[in-house]
Enzyme design. Sequence first.
Site, PDB file in Angstrom:
ATOM      1  N   ARG A  95      64.209  74.527  27.303  1.00  0.00           N
ATOM      2  CA  ARG A  95      65.340  74.060  26.492  1.00  0.00           C
ATOM      3  C   ARG A  95      66.444  73.469  27.366  1.00  0.00           C
ATOM      4  O   ARG A  95      67.090  72.491  27.005  1.00  0.00           O
ATOM      5  CB  ARG A  95      65.893  75.257  25.714  1.00  0.00           C
ATOM      6  CG  ARG A  95      66.082  75.021  24.238  1.00  0.00           C
ATOM      7  CD  ARG A  95      66.076  76.316  23.462  1.00  0.00           C
ATOM      8  NE  ARG A  95      66.943  77.356  24.016  1.00  0.00           N
ATOM      9  CZ  ARG A  95      68.265  77.471  23.800  1.00  0.00           C
ATOM     10  NH1 ARG A  95      68.890  76.594  23.056  1.00  0.00           N
ATOM     11  NH2 ARG A  95      68.940  78.466  24.320  1.00  0.00           N
TER      12      ARG A  95
ATOM     13  N   ILE B  97      69.453  75.356  18.770  1.00  0.00           N
ATOM     14  CA  ILE B  97      70.704  75.868  19.358  1.00  0.00           C
ATOM     15  C   ILE B  97      70.900  75.148  20.700  1.00  0.00           C
ATOM     16  O   ILE B  97      69.981  75.088  21.514  1.00  0.00           O
ATOM     17  CB  ILE B  97      70.587  77.388  19.627  1.00  0.00           C
ATOM     18  CG1 ILE B  97      70.180  78.130  18.346  1.00  0.00           C
ATOM     19  CG2 ILE B  97      71.867  77.938  20.241  1.00  0.00           C
ATOM     20  CD1 ILE B  97      71.285  78.429  17.392  1.00  0.00           C
ATOM     21  N   LEU B  98      72.099  74.634  20.913  1.00  0.00           N
ATOM     22  CA  LEU B  98      72.369  73.922  22.168  1.00  0.00           C
ATOM     23  C   LEU B  98      72.689  74.919  23.285  1.00  0.00           C
ATOM     24  O   LEU B  98      73.334  75.946  23.054  1.00  0.00           O
ATOM     25  CB  LEU B  98      73.542  72.962  21.973  1.00  0.00           C
ATOM     26  CG  LEU B  98      73.230  71.775  21.057  1.00  0.00           C
ATOM     27  CD1 LEU B  98      74.516  71.070  20.650  1.00  0.00           C
ATOM     28  CD2 LEU B  98      72.271  70.804  21.727  1.00  0.00           C
TER      29      LEU B  98
ATOM     30  N   ASN C 276      79.795  70.635  13.975  1.00  0.00           N
ATOM     31  CA  ASN C 276      78.612  70.992  13.204  1.00  0.00           C
ATOM     32  C   ASN C 276      78.996  71.128  11.736  1.00  0.00           C
ATOM     33  O   ASN C 276      80.132  71.475  11.419  1.00  0.00           O
ATOM     34  CB  ASN C 276      78.070  72.334  13.717  1.00  0.00           C
ATOM     35  CG  ASN C 276      76.806  72.772  13.004  1.00  0.00           C
ATOM     36  OD1 ASN C 276      75.899  71.972  12.762  1.00  0.00           O
ATOM     37  ND2 ASN C 276      76.728  74.048  12.657  1.00  0.00           N
TER      38      ASN C 276
ATOM     39  N   HIS D 119      77.893  73.242   8.310  1.00  0.00           N
ATOM     40  CA  HIS D 119      77.133  74.444   7.941  1.00  0.00           C
ATOM     41  C   HIS D 119      77.316  74.710   6.445  1.00  0.00           C
ATOM     42  O   HIS D 119      78.449  74.674   5.946  1.00  0.00           O
ATOM     43  CB  HIS D 119      77.640  75.642   8.761  1.00  0.00           C
ATOM     44  CG  HIS D 119      76.850  76.880   8.504  1.00  0.00           C
ATOM     45  ND1 HIS D 119      75.583  77.060   9.023  1.00  0.00           N
ATOM     46  CD2 HIS D 119      77.119  77.987   7.765  1.00  0.00           C
ATOM     47  CE1 HIS D 119      75.121  78.229   8.619  1.00  0.00           C
ATOM     48  NE2 HIS D 119      76.022  78.813   7.857  1.00  0.00           N
TER      49      HIS D 119
ATOM     50  N   ASP E 289      77.409  79.304  14.919  1.00  0.00           N
ATOM     51  CA  ASP E 289      78.318  78.915  13.826  1.00  0.00           C
ATOM     52  C   ASP E 289      79.634  79.692  13.896  1.00  0.00           C
ATOM     53  O   ASP E 289      80.202  80.086  12.861  1.00  0.00           O
ATOM     54  CB  ASP E 289      77.647  79.112  12.453  1.00  0.00           C
ATOM     55  CG  ASP E 289      76.382  78.272  12.315  1.00  0.00           C
ATOM     56  OD1 ASP E 289      76.387  77.128  12.800  1.00  0.00           O
ATOM     57  OD2 ASP E 289      75.401  78.754  11.747  1.00  0.00           O
TER      58      ASP E 289
HETATM   59  C1  GRF Z   1      72.641  70.117   5.717  1.00  0.00           C
HETATM   60  O1  GRF Z   1      72.643  70.699   4.462  1.00  0.00           O
HETATM   61  C2  GRF Z   1      73.365  70.981   6.707  1.00  0.00           C
HETATM   62  O2  GRF Z   1      74.338  71.777   6.149  1.00  0.00           O
HETATM   63  C3  GRF Z   1      72.264  71.830   7.262  1.00  0.00           C
HETATM   64  O3  GRF Z   1      71.156  70.982   7.313  1.00  0.00           O
HETATM   65  C4  GRF Z   1      71.253  70.002   6.286  1.00  0.00           C
HETATM   66  C5  GRF Z   1      70.995  68.672   6.892  1.00  0.00           C
HETATM   67  O4  GRF Z   1      70.812  67.710   5.939  1.00  0.00           O
HETATM   68  N1  GRF Z   1      72.651  72.391   8.529  1.00  0.00           N
HETATM   69  P1  GRF Z   1      70.654  66.177   6.333  1.00  0.00           P
HETATM   70  O5  GRF Z   1      69.568  66.076   7.388  1.00  0.00           O
HETATM   71  O6  GRF Z   1      71.973  65.695   6.847  1.00  0.00           O
HETATM   72  O7  GRF Z   1      70.242  65.503   5.069  1.00  0.00           O
END
Ligand code: GRF
Length: 213
Positions: A72, A99-100, A114, A116, A154
């Site tokens: 990774r 995970i980065l 990010n 979430h 997160d």
């Molecule tokens: C989003 O719902 C985001 O919250 C989650 O993954 C999904 C990605 O959707 N982490 P997309 O690839 O942008 O359509």
Amino acid sequence: MDAAAAPTEPLRVGVLASKTGTNLQALLDTVHGREIEIVAVAADRPTAAALDRARAAQIRTGVFTLADYADRAARDAAIADWMHERDVGLIVLAGYMAILTSAFLSRFEGAVVNVHPSLLPAFPGIRAIEQALDYGVKMFGVTVHFVEDDGGVDTGPVILQRGIELPHATDPDDVHEHLRPIEHALVPEAVRLIARGAVTRDPANPRRMLISQ
Ligand code: GRF
């Protein structure tokens, strides 16, 4: 020309995605070519539909599959190098499922965001919507936050959050359909605010991001 009046270059943004890329599309449709320039889209899997969206918008794409690297750390170093070569000033994780590493985050300190699908700090990590449904919440929502090298998932400072009451929800896909438009509004809004320099850290509380409109 007066330096203060000189036009500023749009913020150069790199996007990391793993999936369908609808959040990338929201950025392309709203802020790309205006306040920001998306200059690179990388995925950790070649099948990510986000790559097709980027290609359709003539944006450089890269695929960084873990199997192609020793580990990774090596994969993330390659992504970081690739983003740096394109002079990226902000990384947006738009449905990026890996995970980065700390090393990656230290190369883009304060410059990774990010999205979430929960009202953090509730339900971090994977399957956030399922976690929320299992818990029995009536209020769902979306958080856009900075990603920091704090050892958590997160857990970085919140930039924007928006909730929605779904008191009768039982189906994760249905909840996700309600959250998607919120994500597609909040992600471009957060990026626009960052590009304008409108997001700063409260000196009294480093967890609190101050937003000036
Ligand atoms: C989003 O719902 C985001 O919250 C989650 O993954 C999904 C990605 O959707 N982490 P997309 O690839 O942008 O359509």
